[in-house]
Motif scaffolding. Structure first.
Motif, PDB file in Angstrom:
ATOM      1  N   VAL A  60      15.093  53.891   4.032  1.00  0.00           N
ATOM      2  CA  VAL A  60      13.712  54.322   4.270  1.00  0.00           C
ATOM      3  C   VAL A  60      12.803  53.098   4.296  1.00  0.00           C
ATOM      4  O   VAL A  60      13.006  52.156   3.530  1.00  0.00           O
ATOM      5  N   LYS A  61      11.811  53.123   5.159  1.00  0.00           N
ATOM      6  CA  LYS A  61      10.832  52.037   5.205  1.00  0.00           C
ATOM      7  C   LYS A  61      10.193  51.874   3.833  1.00  0.00           C
ATOM      8  O   LYS A  61       9.699  52.839   3.256  1.00  0.00           O
ATOM      9  N   PRO A  62      10.200  50.669   3.269  1.00  0.00           N
ATOM     10  CA  PRO A  62       9.634  50.471   1.932  1.00  0.00           C
ATOM     11  C   PRO A  62       8.189  50.942   1.827  1.00  0.00           C
ATOM     12  O   PRO A  62       7.349  50.609   2.650  1.00  0.00           O
ATOM     13  N   ASP A  63       7.928  51.726   0.801  1.00  0.00           N
ATOM     14  CA  ASP A  63       6.582  52.230   0.501  1.00  0.00           C
ATOM     15  C   ASP A  63       6.721  53.169  -0.699  1.00  0.00           C
ATOM     16  O   ASP A  63       7.808  53.302  -1.270  1.00  0.00           O
ATOM     17  N   ILE A  64       5.640  53.833  -1.061  1.00  0.00           N
ATOM     18  CA  ILE A  64       5.654  54.844  -2.117  1.00  0.00           C
ATOM     19  C   ILE A  64       5.490  56.201  -1.450  1.00  0.00           C
ATOM     20  O   ILE A  64       4.510  56.425  -0.725  1.00  0.00           O
ATOM     21  N   TYR A  65       6.434  57.117  -1.698  1.00  0.00           N
ATOM     22  CA  TYR A  65       6.436  58.411  -1.006  1.00  0.00           C
ATOM     23  C   TYR A  65       6.438  59.581  -1.995  1.00  0.00           C
ATOM     24  O   TYR A  65       7.175  59.562  -2.983  1.00  0.00           O
ATOM     25  N   PRO A  66       5.664  60.627  -1.705  1.00  0.00           N
ATOM     26  CA  PRO A  66       5.767  61.870  -2.465  1.00  0.00           C
ATOM     27  C   PRO A  66       7.035  62.627  -2.071  1.00  0.00           C
ATOM     28  O   PRO A  66       7.452  62.599  -0.912  1.00  0.00           O
ATOM     29  N   TYR A  67       7.637  63.300  -3.034  1.00  0.00           N
ATOM     30  CA  TYR A  67       8.787  64.170  -2.753  1.00  0.00           C
ATOM     31  C   TYR A  67       8.850  65.258  -3.809  1.00  0.00           C
ATOM     32  O   TYR A  67       8.211  65.172  -4.881  1.00  0.00           O
ATOM     33  N   CYS A  68       9.622  66.294  -3.537  1.00  0.00           N
ATOM     34  CA  CYS A  68       9.837  67.365  -4.503  1.00  0.00           C
ATOM     35  C   CYS A  68      11.163  68.045  -4.187  1.00  0.00           C
ATOM     36  O   CYS A  68      11.815  67.745  -3.179  1.00  0.00           O
ATOM     37  N   PHE A  69      11.572  68.956  -5.055  1.00  0.00           N
ATOM     38  CA  PHE A  69      12.756  69.778  -4.826  1.00  0.00           C
ATOM     39  C   PHE A  69      12.325  71.232  -4.646  1.00  0.00           C
ATOM     40  O   PHE A  69      11.361  71.690  -5.262  1.00  0.00           O
ATOM     41  N   TRP A  70      13.056  71.939  -3.794  1.00  0.00           N
ATOM     42  CA  TRP A  70      12.894  73.381  -3.651  1.00  0.00           C
ATOM     43  C   TRP A  70      14.148  74.031  -4.221  1.00  0.00           C
ATOM     44  O   TRP A  70      15.236  73.904  -3.658  1.00  0.00           O
ATOM     45  N   VAL A  71      13.985  74.694  -5.347  1.00  0.00           N
ATOM     46  CA  VAL A  71      15.109  75.311  -6.048  1.00  0.00           C
ATOM     47  C   VAL A  71      15.010  76.826  -5.857  1.00  0.00           C
ATOM     48  O   VAL A  71      14.142  77.489  -6.450  1.00  0.00           O
ATOM     49  N   ASP A  72      15.876  77.357  -5.001  1.00  0.00           N
ATOM     50  CA  ASP A  72      15.824  78.787  -4.670  1.00  0.00           C
ATOM     51  C   ASP A  72      14.391  79.216  -4.332  1.00  0.00           C
ATOM     52  O   ASP A  72      13.848  80.170  -4.894  1.00  0.00           O
ATOM     53  N   ASP A  73      13.775  78.466  -3.437  1.00  0.00           N
ATOM     54  CA  ASP A  73      12.444  78.749  -2.901  1.00  0.00           C
ATOM     55  C   ASP A  73      11.298  78.459  -3.872  1.00  0.00           C
ATOM     56  O   ASP A  73      10.146  78.830  -3.600  1.00  0.00           O
ATOM     57  N   TYR A 106       4.212  67.040  -6.653  1.00  0.00           N
ATOM     58  CA  TYR A 106       5.175  66.089  -6.113  1.00  0.00           C
ATOM     59  C   TYR A 106       5.462  64.986  -7.129  1.00  0.00           C
ATOM     60  O   TYR A 106       4.601  64.621  -7.933  1.00  0.00           O
ATOM     61  N   SER A 107       6.677  64.461  -7.042  1.00  0.00           N
ATOM     62  CA  SER A 107       7.020  63.216  -7.718  1.00  0.00           C
ATOM     63  C   SER A 107       6.851  62.077  -6.720  1.00  0.00           C
ATOM     64  O   SER A 107       6.589  62.305  -5.533  1.00  0.00           O
ATOM     65  N   LEU A 108       6.997  60.843  -7.199  1.00  0.00           N
ATOM     66  CA  LEU A 108       6.837  59.671  -6.341  1.00  0.00           C
ATOM     67  C   LEU A 108       8.066  58.787  -6.419  1.00  0.00           C
ATOM     68  O   LEU A 108       8.599  58.545  -7.513  1.00  0.00           O
ATOM     69  N   VAL A 109       8.523  58.315  -5.269  1.00  0.00           N
ATOM     70  CA  VAL A 109       9.612  57.338  -5.228  1.00  0.00           C
ATOM     71  C   VAL A 109       9.059  56.050  -4.623  1.00  0.00           C
ATOM     72  O   VAL A 109       8.437  56.066  -3.564  1.00  0.00           O
ATOM     73  N   ASP A 110       9.274  54.954  -5.335  1.00  0.00           N
ATOM     74  CA  ASP A 110       8.789  53.642  -4.911  1.00  0.00           C
ATOM     75  C   ASP A 110       9.970  52.844  -4.369  1.00  0.00           C
ATOM     76  O   ASP A 110      10.879  52.483  -5.108  1.00  0.00           O
ATOM     77  N   ILE A 111       9.933  52.600  -3.056  1.00  0.00           N
ATOM     78  CA  ILE A 111      10.996  51.832  -2.405  1.00  0.00           C
ATOM     79  C   ILE A 111      10.448  50.435  -2.141  1.00  0.00           C
ATOM     80  O   ILE A 111       9.617  50.239  -1.254  1.00  0.00           O
ATOM     81  N   PRO A 112      10.859  49.436  -2.925  1.00  0.00           N
ATOM     82  CA  PRO A 112      10.283  48.098  -2.787  1.00  0.00           C
ATOM     83  C   PRO A 112      10.741  47.404  -1.522  1.00  0.00           C
ATOM     84  O   PRO A 112      11.832  47.658  -1.005  1.00  0.00           O
ATOM     85  N   GLY A 113       9.900  46.509  -1.022  1.00  0.00           N
ATOM     86  CA  GLY A 113      10.254  45.730   0.146  1.00  0.00           C
ATOM     87  C   GLY A 113      11.095  44.524  -0.222  1.00  0.00           C
ATOM     88  O   GLY A 113      11.184  44.137  -1.396  1.00  0.00           O
ATOM     89  N   ASP A 114      11.730  43.933   0.762  1.00  0.00           N
ATOM     90  CA  ASP A 114      12.493  42.705   0.517  1.00  0.00           C
ATOM     91  C   ASP A 114      11.558  41.565   0.101  1.00  0.00           C
ATOM     92  O   ASP A 114      11.946  40.672  -0.649  1.00  0.00           O
ATOM     93  N   THR A 115      10.342  41.593   0.603  1.00  0.00           N
ATOM     94  CA  THR A 115       9.269  40.747   0.081  1.00  0.00           C
ATOM     95  C   THR A 115       8.215  41.691  -0.484  1.00  0.00           C
ATOM     96  O   THR A 115       8.069  42.822  -0.005  1.00  0.00           O
ATOM     97  N   PRO A 116       7.472  41.270  -1.513  1.00  0.00           N
ATOM     98  CA  PRO A 116       6.551  42.187  -2.184  1.00  0.00           C
ATOM     99  C   PRO A 116       5.511  42.782  -1.240  1.00  0.00           C
ATOM    100  O   PRO A 116       4.894  42.065  -0.444  1.00  0.00           O
ATOM    101  N   LEU A 117       5.321  44.087  -1.317  1.00  0.00           N
ATOM    102  CA  LEU A 117       4.281  44.756  -0.555  1.00  0.00           C
ATOM    103  C   LEU A 117       2.946  44.569  -1.264  1.00  0.00           C
ATOM    104  O   LEU A 117       2.895  44.273  -2.455  1.00  0.00           O
ATOM    105  N   ILE A 118       1.865  44.786  -0.547  1.00  0.00           N
ATOM    106  CA  ILE A 118       0.547  44.498  -1.102  1.00  0.00           C
ATOM    107  C   ILE A 118       0.235  45.363  -2.315  1.00  0.00           C
ATOM    108  O   ILE A 118      -0.565  44.985  -3.182  1.00  0.00           O
ATOM    109  N   HIS A 119       0.868  46.526  -2.427  1.00  0.00           N
ATOM    110  CA  HIS A 119       0.605  47.410  -3.560  1.00  0.00           C
ATOM    111  C   HIS A 119       1.605  47.249  -4.698  1.00  0.00           C
ATOM    112  O   HIS A 119       1.533  47.978  -5.685  1.00  0.00           O
ATOM    113  N   SER A 120       2.525  46.320  -4.563  1.00  0.00           N
ATOM    114  CA  SER A 120       3.577  46.186  -5.572  1.00  0.00           C
ATOM    115  C   SER A 120       3.085  45.425  -6.795  1.00  0.00           C
ATOM    116  O   SER A 120       2.123  44.643  -6.729  1.00  0.00           O
ATOM    117  N   LEU A 121       3.749  45.649  -7.910  1.00  0.00           N
ATOM    118  CA  LEU A 121       3.461  44.926  -9.145  1.00  0.00           C
ATOM    119  C   LEU A 121       4.026  43.523  -9.016  1.00  0.00           C
ATOM    120  O   LEU A 121       5.235  43.341  -8.904  1.00  0.00           O
TER     121      LEU A 121
END
Length: 357
Positions: A76-89, A108-123
């Motif tokens: 996935v393209k590095p960034d921070i993305y919202p996601y969730c699970f659907w458990v029996d609807d 939603y939860s958040l998944v942080d996919i870091p870049g190979d070089t630091p993104l502007i929003h990264s720690l």
């Protein structure tokens, strides 16, 4: 039963209880190639789906013998993305992830996919500012309300340095925490300040939902309560040249409502995918007749940003044309993508370096 037998019995019961617990679940697991594995424990579920903003459709997950559902998505393209699970609807956040999207409607939860070089929003390893949770008395709304306030590295409330202020508003159904927990405004500011690209500033993030009061009451709340609180409690510059306002979605509409009706107070007005379908916006701009010559002298920066796949793309383009027709000079920032906080971080990172110059 002697003491040794009792101890053995207790240990046996403890190990038995441990064995009956659900296995440890790691989710999300971000791999070096930017693929991600998501897991969810639900022995009795009939179906579990993954929903994420980097997916076009929900993705079925597979259950193993221990009752853990999992799926691994392609890189996935590095960034921070919202996601969730659907458990029996039923929509649920990821119980194994503490990063939660701050929002009053969807979950939603958040998944942080870091870049190979630091993104502007990264720690990054740079000097960091501070986030403070403050409360102010709103005479406009007759209640005590929250603020999240970012102060830059080296800030001293009792020091001689006075700072410019950006008032930064969240989107509809978001909260005063969304700009830091999802938009990473504090880290973007830290990184840009460290790079010498942005001036040290204070960022004030108010709570834009004033219901059950009428939503237009947010404007006088900002002008008559939020700004005076900040200026009474922080060493800030109080002229219009050192005051900016920006916001996303509903907050983008609120930015235009507040900023363009108070250009003597704000020299910088930056609207990110502004939502126009509100009573206040229609009142202010349906038959708009500004003193364009005066406003153009007052405004050092007026921007509207939007993504080409944003559901507000056409309305933002229409409003850009309308403001130009009225003699104002908006700068447009058009990017790929939709009505997302991934784009919102881009908008902020683009405009922050232009403030207070």
């Amino acid at each position: 039963m002697n003491k040794i037998q009792l101890l053995v019995a207790i240990l046996f019961l403890a190990f038995s209880a441990q064995a009956q617990r659900n296995p440890v679940v790691v989710s999300p697991e971000v791999h070096p190639n930017h693929s991600v594995t998501f897991r969810f424990s639900a022995k009795n579920a009939k179906q579990v789906l993954l929903e994420a903003q980097f997916l076009k459709d929900k993705l079925p997950m597979q259950k193993d013998a221990s009752g853990i559902w999992s799926v691994t998505v392609d890189p996935v393209k590095p960034d921070i993305y919202p996601y969730c699970f659907w458990v029996d609807d039923t929509q649920v956040t990821d119980p194994n992830n503490t990063a939660i999207f701050a929002n009053e409607r969807f979950k939603y939860s958040l998944v942080d996919i870091p870049g190979d070089t630091p993104l502007i929003h990264s720690l990054q390893n740079v000097p960091h500012g501070k986030i403070s949770y403050r409360y102010y008395n709103s005479k406009t709304l007759g209640t005590t309300r929250p603020l999240v306030i970012y102060t830059p590295p080296g800030f001293n409330v009792n020091g001689k340095t006075k700072y410019p202020v950006l008032y930064l508003i969240h989107g509809g159904s978001d909260t005063e925490e969304t700009w830091t927990k999802v938009g990473k405004a504090n880290l973007i500011a830290d990184n840009l300040i460290a790079q010498g690209k942005a001036k040290p500033m204070i960022i004030v993030m108010p709570y834009g939902n004033v219901r059950p009061k009428p939503m237009p009451d947010f404007t006088p709340d900002v002008m008559n309560d939020v700004i005076p609180f900040v200026e009474a409690n922080y060493p800030v510059l109080t002229d219009s040249q050192n005051r900016a306002i920006a916001g996303f979605s509903v907050g983008g509409g609120q930015t235009l409502n507040i900023g363009l009706t108070n250009t003597d107070k704000f020299a910088y007005v930056c609207a990110y995918a502004p939502y126009p379908e509100t009573e206040e916006f229609r009142k202010n701009f349906s038959n708009y007749a500004p003193d364009a010559e005066k406003m153009n002298k007052q405004l050092k920066l007026f921007t509207l940003s939007v993504g080409t796949e944003d559901f507000l793309f056409e309305s933002v383009k229409k409003n850009i044309a309308m403001f130009k027709e009225k003699g104002l000079k908006p700068v447009s920032y058009i990017v790929d993508g939709g009505h997302t906080w991934m784009n919102c971080k881009q908008y902020l990172a683009t405009t922050l370096p232009q403030l207070f110059k």
